[in-house]
Design an enzyme around this catalytic site. Structure first.
Site, mmCIF file in Angstrom:
data_model
loop_
_atom_site.group_PDB
_atom_site.id
_atom_site.type_symbol
_atom_site.label_atom_id
_atom_site.label_comp_id
_atom_site.label_asym_id
_atom_site.label_seq_id
_atom_site.Cartn_x
_atom_site.Cartn_y
_atom_site.Cartn_z
ATOM 1 C CG HIS A 90 21.443 -15.110 -20.267
ATOM 2 N ND1 HIS A 90 20.109 -15.042 -20.030
ATOM 3 C CD2 HIS A 90 22.041 -14.523 -19.220
ATOM 4 C CE1 HIS A 90 19.897 -14.437 -18.893
ATOM 5 N NE2 HIS A 90 21.063 -14.094 -18.392
ATOM 6 C CD GLU A 108 31.331 2.529 -14.846
ATOM 7 O OE1 GLU A 108 31.440 1.461 -15.445
ATOM 8 O OE2 GLU A 108 30.583 2.686 -13.866
ATOM 9 C CG ASP A 147 29.793 1.138 -18.921
ATOM 10 O OD1 ASP A 147 29.098 0.971 -19.929
ATOM 11 O OD2 ASP A 147 29.482 0.689 -17.799
ATOM 12 C CB CYS A 152 36.715 -3.945 -11.871
ATOM 13 S SG CYS A 152 35.639 -2.532 -12.124
HETATM 14 C C1 PEP Z 1 32.778 -1.653 -16.634
HETATM 15 O O1 PEP Z 1 32.021 -0.827 -17.153
HETATM 16 O O2 PEP Z 1 33.931 -1.872 -17.043
HETATM 17 C C2 PEP Z 1 32.324 -2.455 -15.491
HETATM 18 C C3 PEP Z 1 33.131 -3.268 -14.862
HETATM 19 O O3 PEP Z 1 31.013 -2.348 -15.139
HETATM 20 P P1 PEP Z 1 29.819 -3.130 -15.882
HETATM 21 O O4 PEP Z 1 30.422 -4.080 -16.874
HETATM 22 O O5 PEP Z 1 29.066 -3.809 -14.805
HETATM 23 O O6 PEP Z 1 29.087 -1.988 -16.516
HETATM 24 MG MG MG Z 2 30.228 -0.213 -16.153
#
Ligand code: PEP
Ligand code: MG
Length: 578
Positions: A195, A437, A461, A508
């Site tokens: 956080h 991922e 991930d 993403c």
């Molecule tokens: C990722 O794993 O890159 C992703 C965007 O998902 P999160 O960070 O929510 O696991």
């Molecule tokens: Mg992820």
């Protein structure tokens, strides 16, 4: 003589100021046995400490300036709510009564039990909520121990223009920092997803976490330079170093003012190739940032935030309403709703809670949803129903094989049929995609793509699983390497699979919002990026000064012929091209 210390840079910017060291150390709690006639007094002592903690937090809450973003203030509300929670208050009272122990010990026992539950969660973000529990409990413990530290040191007399160095900061302290003239901070503990790190980026204050030893090597009042991008702390800099960082600081300031001027401009490369820049959203305030930063849509809506801090999951109707509100706010821009990416969290469904020695590899995301159809079906129905009202895409997290995908597609088909039977509309055109991922999914991207409308690369991930390192553990963070040749190969495979099949591929994960990697990714053929809205203009600036025709052969050379240890230098070379 100057000294350099390093940590994990979590919020960029250069700060030059005086060290304000806050030594708190760990709180040692001993167990004492109390005679029966002192038990009620002990309970009153505990409840008084809880009440004082509440007053302190309320006073901090009131002092937060009115223009502070709602989600930032909400961090303190979360702490206040914890003080109302039976878990932290009633149970220790019962323990004191039953075991005749001191309040500090009862609170410590309860803290250990609650933290054990958090440790089992396999969602990186949720696991960082454990820090919240610790912050609240430490506040009460300090009051009980009468160390005079119940009120935070940061709150009490932090000098102007200070760079705060401490073990860890509570969200409440972090929010107040900038209003007390603190210009940057570094902590010994914490990862980039804590956080505190999230808040530092939100309030745009340079910050480093996981900088072990800073409290011992740096003295109060020493001049220090903090580079939040590089994760570097330079103590007692010599004149040349100081001049270098003053120049760097000036460039950073120029950069911020330039960025604000390009929000309305499109993202187009020098050779006229349009690039799609989308936003990742989680909290309600992020939606406003999507239009402010002129994103072309939402590439990742992390829906797990709807399920947090409650004892029952949101039902179909509630989810439908929330999705509709986001669709309305986006005014025709596409919305990618990611289905629930949560782990073994008893708050969602106690039947899924179980001990798991390796939660990141356990029952999380789509695995959890496929095992708990009563959890998953309402979300599928809500997303399909919402798709009538705007351009919605549905995205499935953490698929690792095509059988899982097949199961999801069958469920979606069943859900469509059941909506038909209930006379509820859905859009037949909703795009269904998968997050890539897991390395196995990246290697099989060509198989996934046959049955899907888009893919999205989740590098957070993907890197964690490829390199076998926990993404929130600061002790192994040095191994978290987006430029590892294996990671780059996997990303390239996914982009190429999309191109061959004519199916869009976006990214993403955090890599998409990091300007160090933008040219590399453009040269690899990526044309859709989704990121935290605040990163958007910076990425656009890199795109608008890059030529894909120039980058493609250079990146090709880098991927095929550069020895692994030369890759970072080659990426620097790409970034320095005019
Ligand atoms: C990722 O794993 O890159 C992703 C965007 O998902 P999160 O960070 O929510 O696991
Ligand atoms: Mg992820």
């Amino acid at each position: 003589m100057s000294l350099a210390l390093s940590g994990i840079g979590v919020s960029r910017g250069v700060a030059i100021g005086k060290a304000h060291v806050i030594m708190r150390g760990s709180i040692d709690v001993a167990e004492c046995s109390l005679p029966g006639d002192l038990i009620e007094d002990e309970i009153s002592r505990f409840l008084n400490a809880v009440e004082t903690a509440r007053q302190q937090l309320e006073s901090i809450r009131q002092r937060i300036p009115k223009d502070t973003r709602a989600d930032i203030a909400a961090f303190i509300d979360t702490h206040l709510l914890m003080l109302d929670d039976a878990t932290l208050v009633t149970t220790p009272v019962e323990t004191i009564r039953e075991y005749h122990c001191n309040a500090e010990w009862a609170l410590k026992l309860q803290r250990d039990a609650v933290v054990a539950v958090f440790e089992q969660m396999d969602d990186a973000y949720l696991r960082t909520r454990r820090d919240d529990v610790d912050h609240v409990i430490n506040r009460i413990q300090r009051l009980l121990l009468d160390t005079g530290q119940g009120e935070t040191h940061v709150d009490a007399g932090t000098p102007e223009n200070a760079i705060v160095l401490t073990d860890d900061l509570t969200p409440a302290e972090t929010v107040l920092l900038e209003h007390q003239g603190v210009i940057a901070f570094a902590t010994e503990y914490g990862g980039p997803l804590s956080h505190t790190a999230i808040l530092a980026r939100s309030i745009q204050i340079p910050a480093i976490v996981g900088a072990r030893g800073i409290q011992h090597y740096i003295r109060e009042g020493e001049t220090i330079i903090l580079d939040g991008l590089q994760g570097l702390l330079i103590v007692a800099p010599d004149e040349t170093t100081l001049a270098y960082y003053l120049e760097k600081q000036k460039k950073e300031q120029q950069r911020s003012s330039e960025l604000a001027t390009i929000a309305e401009k499109p993202a187009v490369t020098l050779d006229d190739i349009p690039i799609t820049l989308m936003a990742n959203i989680e909290l309600p305030d992020d939606i406003e940032a999507v239009s402010r930063e002129n994103a072309s849509g939402v590439g990742l809506y992390r829906t797990e935030f709807l399920y947090m801090n409650r004892s029952t999951p949101p039902d179909e109707e509630e989810q439908y309403e929330r999705y509709m509100a986001v669709i309305d706010a986006l005014k025709g821009k596409p919305l990618t709703i990611r289905t629930l990416d949560m782990g073994a969290d008893k708050e969602v469904d106690s039947s899924t809670s179980r001990r798991c020695s390796n939660p990141a590899l356990g029952l999380r995301a789509i695995r959890l949803c496929l095992k708990n159809l009563s959890l998953f079906r309402p979300q599928l129905r809500a997303i399909l129903r919402a798709s009538v009202h705007g351009p919605v895409r549905m995205m499935i997290p953490m698929l690792s094989n095509t059988q899982e995908l097949q199961q999801v597609l069958t469920l979606i088909e069943e859900t469509r049929n059941s909506l038909l039977r209930n006379n509820l509309a859905y859009s037949p055109d909703i795009m269904i995609g998968a997050m890539i991922e897991v390395p196995a999914a990246a290697l099989s991207a060509a198989d996934f793509i046959r049955q899907l409308d888009f893919l999205s690369i989740g590098t957070n991930d993907l890197i964690q699983y490829t390199l076998a390192i926990d993404r929130i553990d600061d002790e192994v963070n040095y191994l978290y390497d987006p430029l590892h040749p294996a990671v780059l190969k996997l990303i390239k495979m996914v982009i190429d699979a999309g191109k061959s099949a004519g199916v869009p591929v976006d990214m993403c994960g955090e890599m998409a919002g990091d300007p160090r990697f933008t040219r590399l990714l453009l040269g690899m053929g990526l044309s859709e990026f989704s990121m935290h809205p605040r990163a958007l203009q910076e990425i656009k600036q890199v795109i608008n000064s890059s030529s894909i025709a120039q980058l493609t052969p250079l990146v090709d050379e880098l991927l095929h012929h550069t020895t692994p240890d030369r890759i970072p230098a080659s990426v620097d070379m790409l970034n320095s091209l005019d």
